[in-house]
Motif scaffolding. Structure first.
Motif, short mmCIF file in Angstrom:
data_model
loop_
_atom_site.label_atom_id
_atom_site.label_comp_id
_atom_site.label_asym_id
_atom_site.label_seq_id
_atom_site.Cartn_x
_atom_site.Cartn_y
_atom_site.Cartn_z
N THR A 170 0.85 -1.19 0.00
CA THR A 170 0.00 0.00 0.00
C THR A 170 0.89 1.24 0.00
O THR A 170 1.65 1.45 0.95
CB THR A 170 -0.89 0.03 1.25
OG1 THR A 170 -1.69 -1.16 1.28
CG2 THR A 170 -1.79 1.26 1.23
N PRO A 171 0.84 2.03 -1.08
CA PRO A 171 1.74 3.19 -1.14
C PRO A 171 1.33 4.27 -0.13
O PRO A 171 0.20 4.30 0.35
CB PRO A 171 1.57 3.69 -2.58
CG PRO A 171 0.22 3.21 -2.98
CD PRO A 171 -0.02 1.92 -2.26
N ARG A 172 2.27 5.13 0.20
CA ARG A 172 2.01 6.22 1.13
C ARG A 172 1.11 7.26 0.47
O ARG A 172 1.31 7.61 -0.69
CB ARG A 172 3.34 6.84 1.55
CG ARG A 172 3.24 7.86 2.68
CD ARG A 172 4.64 8.30 3.10
NE ARG A 172 5.44 7.13 3.47
CZ ARG A 172 6.77 7.16 3.59
NH1 ARG A 172 7.42 8.28 3.36
NH2 ARG A 172 7.42 6.07 3.93
N GLU A 173 0.15 7.75 1.20
CA GLU A 173 -0.77 8.75 0.66
C GLU A 173 -0.14 10.14 0.74
O GLU A 173 0.55 10.48 1.70
CB GLU A 173 -2.08 8.75 1.45
CG GLU A 173 -2.88 7.46 1.31
CD GLU A 173 -4.20 7.55 2.06
OE1 GLU A 173 -4.48 8.62 2.62
OE2 GLU A 173 -4.93 6.54 2.07
N GLY A 174 -0.36 10.92 -0.33
CA GLY A 174 0.21 12.27 -0.37
C GLY A 174 1.69 12.22 -0.69
O GLY A 174 2.34 11.17 -0.66
N GLY A 175 2.25 13.35 -1.04
CA GLY A 175 3.67 13.41 -1.36
C GLY A 175 3.94 13.01 -2.80
O GLY A 175 3.14 12.32 -3.44
N GLU A 176 5.06 13.44 -3.30
CA GLU A 176 5.45 13.14 -4.67
C GLU A 176 6.33 11.89 -4.71
O GLU A 176 7.31 11.80 -3.97
CB GLU A 176 6.22 14.34 -5.26
CG GLU A 176 5.39 15.62 -5.40
CD GLU A 176 4.32 15.47 -6.46
OE1 GLU A 176 4.52 14.69 -7.40
OE2 GLU A 176 3.27 16.13 -6.32
N PRO A 177 5.98 10.92 -5.55
CA PRO A 177 6.82 9.72 -5.64
C PRO A 177 8.19 10.05 -6.26
O PRO A 177 8.32 11.00 -7.02
CB PRO A 177 6.02 8.78 -6.54
CG PRO A 177 5.14 9.68 -7.33
CD PRO A 177 4.82 10.86 -6.45
N LEU A 178 9.16 9.25 -5.91
CA LEU A 178 10.51 9.39 -6.44
C LEU A 178 10.78 8.27 -7.44
O LEU A 178 10.13 7.23 -7.42
CB LEU A 178 11.53 9.33 -5.31
CG LEU A 178 11.46 10.43 -4.25
CD1 LEU A 178 12.40 10.10 -3.10
CD2 LEU A 178 11.82 11.77 -4.85
N ILE A 179 11.76 8.51 -8.30
CA ILE A 179 12.17 7.52 -9.30
C ILE A 179 13.63 7.14 -9.04
O ILE A 179 14.48 8.00 -8.86
CB ILE A 179 12.02 8.06 -10.73
CG1 ILE A 179 10.55 8.22 -11.09
CG2 ILE A 179 12.72 7.13 -11.73
CD1 ILE A 179 9.78 6.92 -11.22
#
Length: 661
Positions: free
Chosen positions: A584-593
């Motif tokens: 389950t990904p974290r809600e909010g925030g910008e994902p990183l690559i």
């Protein structure tokens, strides 16, 4: 006071085999024109050491054989006889027979008495000045029985080297009618069956007057991967009445921490006796495990100390920093103990190339580079079979015949290169030849015939990748030496199981090059720690190229739900680790690559957060739990949690178009 010599047996067998390896290498060098007196002396000393040890322990057959060999070498080094091809052939044959005799002394598995006598006859013929009996002559005078009884037990790993017991049965049937009885005692229940392991043994009756040499030729390429007993059928029936106790022999004791045995050292062992000791591999592994636990403890202390006030715990923090440096130095030193030069693998190939090129009527030159490059002992033991498969393919199907090479304007002698080097935290092993190269059109035609999906206008790299499809081959006929491609899927699978990668390059008329990239050790790696939701994963740092925060304009869509990232003009597929592993990904925030590379291809991994870099101790998850797709292992973090180590190669392959129907 009597002394129990049996406790020294393991040392004798190990050092004798090292001596035989040194003798074989020296004889091949002498055959190539190197007549350095010191080289001849070193081969003589090896034979002398084996003879002395064998006589001490009462291994009379070994002592008698090495006595003949020693006498011949002594006359050669004294200049009493020239170094001729017949002498070298006879001595190389004696090396093979001595290996079998040592196996008989160690395990009780009898050596072929006819082969032993034939080698003795060849040595005596050379010593007496008579012409050594040729192979053809031996066949004519051989007392051929009416039938043979063969007990054939493949090693569980037989399939992994690209071999097949059924091919052996077909080749035996081509010699004479056969009786076949499968022995299923070791066959596990269906639910536990591993299709990659050979579990069935065979009792075979070969019903015809076939020379023993023809029977042994069938097994020549798998003799190190099976238990084999070939007896005349009449002899088997006669021996059946003998008590089983007469045939039994005590198995060799487990290898202890080995002590020195007077008179049994090899030339190399004599030269380094004052600088080295023999230590059981189990003891080294136990030491590495303890160092691994120390690394985990040190990481735990470092994490706890992060909450301390530097002004009140200055000395403690300074001590922890020193502990970290010492732990890393200790870890590198201990891992270095398990490191061996790849020459331990490379030195088996001169004989293989010599025998196989002679059998196929080809002229082959073997070139080795970087033999001193060091690799973990566990990797060295497991890389040998894939390399043998690749070298056999290069000789059999890569290099052309002398006539074809001459017609193409090439040197009649083809070259096979084995090279090893360190590159960016990896060891890279190259197997290349200057043969005809791969035929692109034939590969594509075979792919179409088998219904394998191929992209439009495929690149050369995509075409060569088809070779790694299970069972793929462009060979017109199946031989005991697999055509280029047969077994290549097994080669890749074996390398990937070691955390490595395989790449193949080829140019028509200019040969083929296979690159194998392996980690330096399987015990400890440098990793990038990332988080996805509440979970922590480890990315092997050697595969990580860069980390970035992408802009919306740099992300595009492909197909229904595919996404790509544009990085400096290059489009990379994006893989969400949360979706891939079901987190389950974290809600909010910008994902990183995080851009990683594996199997020569880059992909962009979408993660929630970068936590930092640290050295981690690799634990085998398959041994302790079960195999998990996309995971190569696990480690214990400083806070005691378990973090999974991502298998970058597996993720890269999951993004490719399937190559097999």
């Amino acid at each position: 006071m009597s002394m129990d010599l049996q406790r020294f047996h393991a040392t004798f067998f190990e050092e004798s085999r090292e001596g035989l390896d040194a003798m074989e290498s020296g004889l091949l060098s002498m055959e190539g024109g190197n007549h350095d007196p010191e080289l001849i002396n070193s081969v003589f000393r090896a034979a002398h050491s084996i003879k002395g040890g064998a006589a001490t322990f009462g291994f009379d057959a070994v002592a008698a054989m090495t006595h003949l060999l020693e006498t011949l070498l002594d006359e050669i080094r004294a200049g009493k006889r020239p170094l001729e091809a017949t002498a070298i052939d006879a001595m190389l044959g004696s090396v093979d027979t001595l290996r079998a005799l040592l196996g008989e002394c160690e395990t009780g598995k009898p050596a072929d008495p006819a082969a032993v006598e034939a080698v003795k006859a060849r040595l005596n013929a050379v010593l007496s000045g008579a012409a050594a009996p040729a192979a053809g002559a031996a066949k004519k005078t051989e007392d051929v029985p009416e039938a043979w009884q063969i007990a054939f037990t493949p090693a569980p790993s037989l399939f992994m080297s690209g071999n097949d017991p059924l091919r052996v049965l077909r080749e035996l049937e081509a010699l004479a009618p056969i009786e076949v009885q499968a022995k299923l005692e070791k066959l596990p229940p269906f639910a536990q069956l591993d299709p990659l392991q050979a579990c069935i043994a065979w009792d075979l009756g070969l019903l015809g007057k076939v020379p023993r040499s023809a029977v042994t030729d069938v097994f020549s390429w798998i003799e190190d991967e099976c238990e084999l007993d070939i007896q005349p059928r009449a002899l088997v029936k006669a021996e059946a009445a003998a008590p089983a106790a007469q045939a039994a022999a005590p198995a060799a004791a487990d290898k202890p921490a080995l002590a020195a045995v007077p008179g049994t050292g090899t030339p190399a062992a004599h030269a380094e006796a004052a600088e080295s000791i023999r230590v059981s591999v189990d003891k080294v592994d136990a030491l590495i495990n303890l160092v691994g636990e120390l690394v985990i403890t040190q990481a735990m202390l470092k994490q706890v100390s992060g909450g301390l006030d530097p002004t009140h715990a200055e000395r403690l923090l300074a001590g922890l920093e020193q502990l970290e440096r010492n732990t890393r130095d200790l870890q590198e030193a201990v891992i270095g103990v398990r490191m061996l030069p790849v020459d331990a693998v490379f030195r088996r190939f001169p004989r293989l190339v010599r025998d196989l090129s002679t059998r196929l009527g080809k002229q082959v030159r073997l070139r080795t580079i970087g033999e001193g490059t060091e690799l973990d002992k566990g990797l060295i033991e497991k890389i040998a079979d894939p390399l043998v498969h690749l070298v056999r393919n290069s000789i059999d199907h890569g290099l052309e015949s002398p006539e074809a090479r001459r017609a193409a304007g090439k040197d009649e002698t083809g070259t096979i290169t084995l090279a090893a080097s360190h590159q960016g935290g990896h060891i890279v092993i190259e197997v290349s030849d200057d043969g005809a190269g791969l035929n692109r059109n034939r590969i594509l035609a075979k792919a179409a015939e088998r219904g394998i999906q191929v992209p439009d206008n495929p690149s050369d790299a995509q075409v060569w990748d088809l070779i790694f499809a299970p069972g793929f081959s462009t060979a017109e006929a199946v031989t005991d030496l697999s055509g280029r491609g047969v077994g290549m899927d097994v080669v890749r699978r074996n390398i990937q199981a070691l955390g490595g990668e395989v790449q193949l390059e080829s140019a028509s008329g200019n040969g083929t090059r296979v690159l194998i990239r392996l980690p330096l050790t399987l015990a400890i790696l440098d990793g990038m720690t990332i988080s996805i939701g509440e979970e922590v994963l480890i990315l092997p740092l050697s595969h990580v190229l860069e980390a970035l925060q992408p802009k919306d304009a740099e992300i595009g869509t492909v197909g229904v739900d595919g996404r790509v990232l544009r990085v400096r003009g290059e489009y990379l597929p994006i893989l969400s680790l949360a979706s891939h592993y079901g987190y389950t990904p974290r809600e909010g925030g910008e994902p990183l690559i995080v851009v990683v590379e594996g199997d020569g291809q880059k992909i962009a991994l979408e993660v929630d957060e970068l936590l930092g870099q640290q050295q981690v101790v690799v634990k085998n998850i398959e041994r302790n739990y079960r195999r998990v797709a996309g995971i190569s292992g696990a480690t214990i973090l400083g806070d005691g949690r378990v973090a999974l180590i991502v298998d970058i190669g597996s993720l890269v392959r999951s993004q490719r178009m399937p190559i097999a129907a």
